[in-house]
Design a protein around this motif. Structure first.
Motif, PDB file in Angstrom:
ATOM      1  N   PHE A 183       0.849  -1.183   0.000  1.00 25.88           N
ATOM      2  CA  PHE A 183       0.000   0.000   0.000  1.00 25.88           C
ATOM      3  C   PHE A 183       0.884   1.232   0.000  1.00 25.88           C
ATOM      4  O   PHE A 183       1.788   1.344   0.813  1.00 25.88           O
ATOM      5  CB  PHE A 183      -0.898   0.034   1.236  1.00 25.88           C
ATOM      6  N   THR A 224      -8.359   0.264  -3.809  1.00 24.16           N
ATOM      7  CA  THR A 224      -7.706  -1.047  -3.671  1.00 24.16           C
ATOM      8  C   THR A 224      -7.024  -1.484  -4.963  1.00 24.16           C
ATOM      9  O   THR A 224      -6.180  -2.368  -4.940  1.00 24.16           O
ATOM     10  CB  THR A 224      -8.725  -2.125  -3.267  1.00 24.16           C
ATOM     11  N   ASP A 278      -6.512  -5.199  -5.763  1.00 21.71           N
ATOM     12  CA  ASP A 278      -5.694  -6.039  -4.888  1.00 21.71           C
ATOM     13  C   ASP A 278      -6.610  -6.706  -3.859  1.00 21.71           C
ATOM     14  O   ASP A 278      -7.151  -6.050  -2.974  1.00 21.71           O
ATOM     15  CB  ASP A 278      -4.638  -5.188  -4.193  1.00 21.71           C
ATOM     16  N   LYS A 279      -6.787  -8.025  -3.992  1.00 17.53           N
ATOM     17  CA  LYS A 279      -7.705  -8.765  -3.123  1.00 17.53           C
ATOM     18  C   LYS A 279      -7.267  -8.693  -1.659  1.00 17.53           C
ATOM     19  O   LYS A 279      -8.102  -8.660  -0.756  1.00 17.53           O
ATOM     20  CB  LYS A 279      -7.817 -10.229  -3.548  1.00 17.53           C
ATOM     21  N   ASN A 287      -5.705  -6.165  -0.190  1.00 20.28           N
ATOM     22  CA  ASN A 287      -6.087  -4.855   0.343  1.00 20.28           C
ATOM     23  C   ASN A 287      -7.580  -4.802   0.648  1.00 20.28           C
ATOM     24  O   ASN A 287      -8.004  -4.212   1.645  1.00 20.28           O
ATOM     25  CB  ASN A 287      -5.716  -3.738  -0.639  1.00 20.28           C
ATOM     26  N   ILE A 288      -8.386  -5.421  -0.207  1.00 19.52           N
ATOM     27  CA  ILE A 288      -9.833  -5.474   0.029  1.00 19.52           C
ATOM     28  C   ILE A 288     -10.110  -6.228   1.322  1.00 19.52           C
ATOM     29  O   ILE A 288     -10.866  -5.766   2.186  1.00 19.52           O
ATOM     30  CB  ILE A 288     -10.559  -6.132  -1.163  1.00 19.52           C
ATOM     31  N   LYS A 292      -9.056  -4.295   4.592  1.00 21.15           N
ATOM     32  CA  LYS A 292      -9.966  -3.230   5.033  1.00 21.15           C
ATOM     33  C   LYS A 292     -11.080  -3.799   5.906  1.00 21.15           C
ATOM     34  O   LYS A 292     -11.409  -3.268   6.971  1.00 21.15           O
ATOM     35  CB  LYS A 292     -10.554  -2.496   3.828  1.00 21.15           C
ATOM     36  N   TRP A 331      -0.073 -10.018   0.825  1.00 18.78           N
ATOM     37  CA  TRP A 331      -0.172  -8.855   1.724  1.00 18.78           C
ATOM     38  C   TRP A 331       1.101  -8.649   2.539  1.00 18.78           C
ATOM     39  O   TRP A 331       1.643  -7.548   2.579  1.00 18.78           O
ATOM     40  CB  TRP A 331      -1.370  -9.065   2.650  1.00 18.78           C
ATOM     41  N   LYS A 350       1.114  -7.858  -4.852  1.00 21.87           N
ATOM     42  CA  LYS A 350      -0.300  -7.645  -5.161  1.00 21.87           C
ATOM     43  C   LYS A 350      -0.994  -9.003  -5.253  1.00 21.87           C
ATOM     44  O   LYS A 350      -0.536  -9.893  -5.974  1.00 21.87           O
ATOM     45  CB  LYS A 350      -0.456  -6.891  -6.487  1.00 21.87           C
TER      46      LYS A 350
END
Length: 202
Positions: free
Chosen positions: A9, A94, A97-98, A100-101, A104, A156, A161
């Motif tokens: 990120f 995002t 990017d799974k 990052n999803i 959250k 992550w 990514k």
């Protein structure tokens, strides 16, 4: 501590400006830090709520659950950022990017569960289980832990990514999308999962 330039990120100018604009509009202004029994009955909130309410989610209050000693850095499944960087992350795009999803929704549920009482029948204790969806018969804490394991085994934690919802966890390929959807449902409306989570701020 993870270097925030390698955690998958990177705050963009747009995300920082959007966060500042929301604060300028007064979103979250004047909401005091909550503690004790009032905090214990707070309704689950979305990732956007946690990003936009810095007064409530101050480092000395509920965000401190992420830090080892309530300090200014918070570790989440292999990634460490400051309180402000996490808030920026919650409103940043995002970009597909799974991980990052998932992160959250995972961060929001960690904070939401922090605000439930220890004795929370129908919601998080006394065998309260989800009554709908892919994780029917599981507790929300179990689903949160499975999502955390998914996140910890995704790209992550090494700054890559995550392009697919499928991640190898303990040698099994796990589809993260239903886990993410369950966390999202709890953060928006735990009743949609058949959970009874009474709260005092709806």
């Amino acid at each position: 501590m993870t270097d925030d330039t390698n955690d998958g990120f990177r705050p963009t100018r747009r995300s920082v400006l959007r966060l500042g604009a929301m604060s300028a509009l007064g979103i979250g202004i004047g909401i005091p830090a909550v503690s004790g029994s009032v905090a214990a009955t707070m309704c689950p909130k979305t990732p956007g709520y946690w990003a936009n309410n810095p007064d409530y989610s101050s480092p000395t209050d509920n965000w401190a659950v992420l830090g080892p000693n309530g300090d200014s850095n918070y570790a989440l499944r292999g990634v460490t950022m400051t309180h402000d960087e996490w808030r920026e992350f919650l409103v940043a795009p995002t970009k597909g990017d799974k991980a990052n999803i998932m992160a959250k929704h995972y961060l929001a549920i960690v904070l939401n569960l922090r605000n439930r009482p220890g004795d929370d029948p129908g919601c998080t204790s006394d065998g309260a289980t989800i009554q709908y969806g892919d994780y029917a018969s599981y507790t929300i804490e179990e689903v949160k832990n499975m999502a955390g394991n998914w996140l910890g085994n995704s790209a992550w934690s090494n700054g890559g990514k995550q392009k697919s919802w499928y991640v190898s966890v303990g040698g099994d390929m796990v589809d993260g999308e239903p886990l993410k959807d369950t966390l999202d449902a709890f953060n928006n409306d735990p009743g949609s999962l058949g959970l009874d989570c009474p709260c005092n701020d709806r």
